[in-house]
Design a protein around this motif. Sequence first.
Motif, PDB file in Angstrom:
ATOM      1  N   PHE A  73      22.411 -10.200   0.814  1.00 32.53           N
ATOM      2  CA  PHE A  73      21.418 -10.718  -0.122  1.00 32.53           C
ATOM      3  C   PHE A  73      20.448  -9.602  -0.506  1.00 32.53           C
ATOM      4  CE2 PHE A  73      20.017 -11.522   4.220  1.00 32.53           C
ATOM      5  CZ  PHE A  73      18.717 -11.018   4.239  1.00 32.53           C
ATOM      6  N   ASP A  74      19.872  -9.751  -1.696  1.00 37.02           N
ATOM      7  CA  ASP A  74      18.866  -8.807  -2.188  1.00 37.02           C
ATOM      8  C   ASP A  74      17.528  -9.063  -1.497  1.00 37.02           C
ATOM      9  OD1 ASP A  74      20.851  -8.282  -4.114  1.00 37.02           O
ATOM     10  OD2 ASP A  74      19.345  -7.923  -5.650  1.00 37.02           O
ATOM     11  N   PHE A  75      16.810  -7.989  -1.240  1.00 40.98           N
ATOM     12  CA  PHE A  75      15.457  -8.145  -0.719  1.00 40.98           C
ATOM     13  C   PHE A  75      14.637  -6.896  -1.011  1.00 40.98           C
ATOM     14  CE2 PHE A  75      17.704  -6.210   2.891  1.00 40.98           C
ATOM     15  CZ  PHE A  75      16.825  -5.228   3.320  1.00 40.98           C
ATOM     16  N   TRP A  76      13.329  -7.070  -0.974  1.00 40.25           N
ATOM     17  CA  TRP A  76      12.376  -5.971  -0.960  1.00 40.25           C
ATOM     18  C   TRP A  76      11.759  -5.929   0.431  1.00 40.25           C
ATOM     19  CZ3 TRP A  76      11.365  -2.217  -4.421  1.00 40.25           C
ATOM     20  CH2 TRP A  76      11.697  -2.427  -5.775  1.00 40.25           C
ATOM     21  N   LEU A  77      11.472  -4.753   0.909  1.00 36.46           N
ATOM     22  CA  LEU A  77      10.741  -4.547   2.160  1.00 36.46           C
ATOM     23  C   LEU A  77       9.482  -3.747   1.794  1.00 36.46           C
ATOM     24  CD1 LEU A  77      10.662  -4.775   5.276  1.00 36.46           C
ATOM     25  CD2 LEU A  77      11.939  -2.609   5.345  1.00 36.46           C
ATOM     26  N   ARG A 102       0.785  -1.236   0.000  1.00 35.94           N
ATOM     27  CA  ARG A 102       0.000   0.000   0.000  1.00 35.94           C
ATOM     28  C   ARG A 102       0.816   1.284   0.000  1.00 35.94           C
ATOM     29  NH1 ARG A 102      -4.288  -0.160   4.539  1.00 35.94           N
ATOM     30  NH2 ARG A 102      -4.521   1.897   3.656  1.00 35.94           N
ATOM     31  N   HIS A 103       1.953   1.308   0.717  1.00 40.60           N
ATOM     32  CA  HIS A 103       2.624   2.580   0.960  1.00 40.60           C
ATOM     33  C   HIS A 103       4.044   2.671   0.414  1.00 40.60           C
ATOM     34  CE1 HIS A 103      -0.718   3.513   3.556  1.00 40.60           C
ATOM     35  NE2 HIS A 103      -0.509   2.386   4.201  1.00 40.60           N
ATOM     36  N   SER A 104       4.814   1.586   0.585  1.00 41.62           N
ATOM     37  CA  SER A 104       6.228   1.690   0.216  1.00 41.62           C
ATOM     38  C   SER A 104       6.813   0.341  -0.169  1.00 41.62           C
ATOM     39  CB  SER A 104       7.036   2.278   1.385  1.00 41.62           C
ATOM     40  OG  SER A 104       7.006   1.385   2.493  1.00 41.62           O
ATOM     41  N   ALA A 105       7.750   0.430  -1.100  1.00 43.84           N
ATOM     42  CA  ALA A 105       8.543  -0.729  -1.504  1.00 43.84           C
ATOM     43  C   ALA A 105       9.992  -0.262  -1.499  1.00 43.84           C
ATOM     44  CB  ALA A 105       8.139  -1.209  -2.893  1.00 43.84           C
ATOM     45  N   TRP A 106      10.817  -0.938  -0.732  1.00 41.15           N
ATOM     46  CA  TRP A 106      12.224  -0.554  -0.620  1.00 41.15           C
ATOM     47  C   TRP A 106      13.080  -1.780  -0.913  1.00 41.15           C
ATOM     48  CZ3 TRP A 106      16.716  -1.852   1.796  1.00 41.15           C
ATOM     49  CH2 TRP A 106      17.743  -0.904   1.760  1.00 41.15           C
ATOM     50  N   ARG A 107      14.116  -1.596  -1.732  1.00 42.85           N
ATOM     51  CA  ARG A 107      14.950  -2.735  -2.126  1.00 42.85           C
ATOM     52  C   ARG A 107      16.416  -2.468  -1.847  1.00 42.85           C
ATOM     53  NH1 ARG A 107      15.367  -5.868  -7.956  1.00 42.85           N
ATOM     54  NH2 ARG A 107      17.075  -7.227  -7.328  1.00 42.85           N
ATOM     55  N   LEU A 108      17.087  -3.519  -1.387  1.00 42.98           N
ATOM     56  CA  LEU A 108      18.541  -3.536  -1.301  1.00 42.98           C
ATOM     57  C   LEU A 108      19.031  -4.435  -2.422  1.00 42.98           C
ATOM     58  CD1 LEU A 108      21.156  -2.769   0.204  1.00 42.98           C
ATOM     59  CD2 LEU A 108      20.886  -4.895   1.522  1.00 42.98           C
ATOM     60  N   GLU A 109      19.884  -3.894  -3.290  1.00 34.62           N
ATOM     61  CA  GLU A 109      20.466  -4.654  -4.398  1.00 34.62           C
ATOM     62  C   GLU A 109      21.941  -4.867  -4.106  1.00 34.62           C
ATOM     63  OE1 GLU A 109      19.641  -2.723  -8.129  1.00 34.62           O
ATOM     64  OE2 GLU A 109      17.490  -2.996  -7.900  1.00 34.62           O
ATOM     65  N   THR A 110      22.314  -6.117  -3.913  1.00 32.97           N
ATOM     66  CA  THR A 110      23.675  -6.444  -3.495  1.00 32.97           C
ATOM     67  C   THR A 110      24.504  -7.153  -4.560  1.00 32.97           C
ATOM     68  OG1 THR A 110      23.032  -8.601  -2.619  1.00 32.97           O
ATOM     69  CG2 THR A 110      22.881  -6.714  -1.109  1.00 32.97           C
ATOM     70  N   ARG A 111      23.868  -7.648  -5.602  1.00 31.33           N
ATOM     71  CA  ARG A 111      24.556  -8.495  -6.572  1.00 31.33           C
ATOM     72  C   ARG A 111      25.388  -7.677  -7.555  1.00 31.33           C
ATOM     73  NH1 ARG A 111      22.155 -13.782  -6.799  1.00 31.33           N
ATOM     74  NH2 ARG A 111      22.631 -13.919  -9.015  1.00 31.33           N
TER      75      ARG A 111
END
Length: 173
Positions: A120-124, A21-30
Amino acid sequence: MTVVDAVPASGMLEFFESGFRHSAWRLETRRSYTADEATEEYQQFLRGIDPPRDVDGPWFVNARERTAQGVRIERVRLVDEPPSDGQRYLLATTPDNLAAGEDIRFLTRTRAQGLELPDFDFWLFDSSILARFNWTNAERRLEMDTDPAAIAAACRARDLAWQHAVPYAEFTG
């Protein structure tokens, strides 16, 4: 890890249309992504041809619509010194993401190591769902986790990375 659901690679765009609904945050490590490397555009990039602008692709249309509704889509990309070919490609295509309303920041891998970020990569999503990437099983591409300890660790990583990362213009300037 408490996996509550999984999104297949084929369903990721649909999830991004309505799965938070409000936010998508990603860490890209590769250092590289197979999906990029498999494209003719990437192969041309390696031969010195700039990627064409792609502001009308499905990802960008959806990102524009969601951010126009007030949803935040943010990322921090770790970059080696010097950048790998895959990272250089992402840097070259970042203007399309920015034009679609995403906010992408960059952080050198050396600086990130001092922050003890995950490797590791993830979305929050909405600070309440952690989606880890499963690179070996396309039917379980994003594995959703709602464990409070995992969410707290992801929020901490987000806050640290965001605090130390710099916007695209500053990183490339």
